[in-house]
Design an enzyme around this catalytic site. Structure first.
Site, PDB file in Angstrom:
ATOM      1  N   HIS A   1      -8.650  -2.217 -19.002  1.00  0.00           N
ATOM      2  CA  HIS A   1      -9.794  -1.422 -19.462  1.00  0.00           C
ATOM      3  C   HIS A   1      -9.684   0.058 -19.074  1.00  0.00           C
ATOM      4  CE1 HIS A   1     -13.592  -0.735 -21.188  1.00  0.00           C
ATOM      5  NE2 HIS A   1     -14.204  -1.830 -20.837  1.00  0.00           N
TER       6      HIS A   1
ATOM      7  N   ASP B   1      -7.736  -7.427 -40.385  1.00  0.00           N
ATOM      8  CA  ASP B   1      -6.987  -8.219 -41.363  1.00  0.00           C
ATOM      9  C   ASP B   1      -5.491  -7.946 -41.226  1.00  0.00           C
ATOM     10  OD1 ASP B   1      -5.919  -9.508 -43.538  1.00  0.00           O
ATOM     11  OD2 ASP B   1      -7.049  -8.378 -45.050  1.00  0.00           O
TER      12      ASP B   1
END
Length: 462
Positions: free
Chosen positions: A167, A382
């Site tokens: 992070h 996608d």
């Protein structure tokens, strides 16, 4: 509301040996300091995100692991700091050694199908250890890969893409930039749609006079009443709020607060229900903290391709008594006022604070932390197989104190209903009370709607 079915899966995953994927072309060898926002102690952790994909007829002869592996090597030419390792510089300042060593990649093959998950493509996920293997020695903050990726092929032709990221190197929006670039290249592109920008110095303190703000999110309180809950004592569940549920809750909102966002409404509702379920001392202060993506607050704006952390942690505080006895509008107004007060000066004060006092951690005593991932675009990623059945947090609790964090993610259930999926961690008995309080509030909204229908005058349609 729909909760997870918690049905354990029985399939197993055969994994190839983990490999390091390096940039496909030579990249600069240099040291890149993190920003003062990146350096916060609260961000020195690893976070997991997961995506479920169904099979696609046009892709039946393609191996998703091979497609993504090849695209990853090409993308790392642009995002080459991700192929490096974190080091600690003078005074504890973190820097990325752009060594080009690569990110960890695992290819797996499962003996099961997506249908075995039923409708539960969301946390808590069974077999998570199978879907993202924790390679020994890979989960440190320093001298460890910044990314770990596993692509698991399924018998149905679908696959599961899981990623763990450090992070300090990026936030949810920055990771979404990276993954979107990966998906573009996987579908045949030659580069990410917009160039990634490091420029972490934009969020570092300078020699200017520091901004002075009261920062209660960093107050360090003592847990004199033993309110911290051990991770092993927690249960994890997800709750799905459809647009109908959200509209029902909105009927409980006073007229002067009707402009509230869905995030503000749900946060106020859950903050109140959680406090009631925990049955704290009425005088206890119960903070709620949430993450704010501050990218749009800067003037001049941060570059579009900036992928460092731009998070702030605004905090609203109330006593347990007021949260439990006052109506929803009370908690909602606190959330709205706090959110309104987050400005670019507020953000600047964070990196002034971190540069002068070290890298503080937000207060964790009785704290409820919320992170909103509904707008980052995980649900639209996608790779050529279409949009995921689910894309979002892999665990219902994330971050350096996992028992605190509640992520919000977009979701569409098997009935085609859209809404927000929210994952929680609470002790077992408290969780049951918490779910009951949410249902009570929804029922109250339905009753109020009936009363409003009876009280409202009939309007002419002419």
């Amino acid at each position: 509301m729909a909760e997870t079915n918690n049905i354990p899966l029985t399939f197993t995953v055969r994994r190839r040996a983990p490999e390091l994927i390096a940039p496909s072309e030579p990249t600069p060898r240099e040291l890149k300091p993190l920003s003062d926002i990146d350096d916060q102690e609260v961000l020195r952790c690893h976070v997991m995100v997961i995506f479920f994909y169904r099979g696609h007829p046009k892709m039946r002869h393609k191996n998703p692991a091979s497609v993504i592996r090849e695209a990853l090597a090409k993308l790392l030419v642009f995002y080459y700091p991700f192929a490096g390792r974190l080091k600690e510089g003078p005074f504890g300042k973190l820097v990325v050694d752009c060594s080009g060593e690569g990110v960890l990649f695992i290819e797996g093959e499962a003996d099961g199908t997506l249908d075995q998950f039923g409708d539960a493509f969301y946390p808590p996920l069974p077999c998570m250890e199978e879907l993202l293997y924790d390679v020994p020695g890979s989960s440190g903050i320093l001298d460890s890969p910044l990314l770990l990726i596993q692509v698991t092929r399924l018998l149905c032709g679908g696959f599961i893409f899981a990623i763990r990221f450090n992070h300090t190197a990026t936030d949810g929006a920055g990771l979404a930039h990276f993954l979107f670039g990966l998906s573009v290249i996987a579908r045949g592109g030659t580069s990410p749609p917009f160039p990634p920008v490091w420029q972490r110095e934009l969020l570092c303190s300078s020699n200017r006079p520091p901004m002075i703000f009261t920062r209660h999110e960093y107050d360090q309180l003592e847990d004199t009443k033993g309110t911290l809950i051990a991770l092993e004592d927690m249960v994890h569940k997800s709750v799905f709020f459809t647009t109908t549920h959200i509209s029902t809750l909105r009927r409980l909102v006073p007229i002067h607060l009707q402009s509230c966002s869905t995030f503000e409404l749900l946060t106020a509702c859950l903050w109140r229900c959680r406090t009631i379920a925990l049955q704290r001392d009425p005088e206890d202060e119960m903070p709620v903290i949430w993450t704010v993506n501050a990218r749009k607050m800067f003037n001049p704006p941060l570059p579009k391709g900036y992928y460092g952390n731009t998070l702030a942690f605004p905090i609203a505080i109330s006593t347990a008594r007021d949260l439990c006895t006052k109506p929803l509008g009370y908690a909602l107004e606190l959330v709205m006022k706090t959110k309104y007060n987050v400005t670019k000066e507020h953000i600047r004060s964070i990196y002034d604070l971190t540069s002068t006092t070290g890298w503080p951690h937000y207060t964790s005593i009785r704290t409820y932390l919320v992170t909103d991932l509904t707008g980052v675009g995980f649900d639209a990623l996608d790779f050529g197989w279409g949009k995921p059945a689910y894309g979002g947090p892999a665990r219902g609790a994330v971050g350096i104190i996992p028992t605190l964090t509640t992520p919000y993610a977009p979701y569409t259930n098997s009935k085609g209903e859209c809404g927000i999926l929210i994952s929680f961690s609470l002790p077992s008995g408290v969780m049951d009370k918490f779910i009951k309080e949410i249902n009570n509030m929804l029922e109250q909204g339905k009753i109020n709607d009936v009363l409003m229908e009876h009280k409202s005058p009939t309007l002419s349609k002419l």
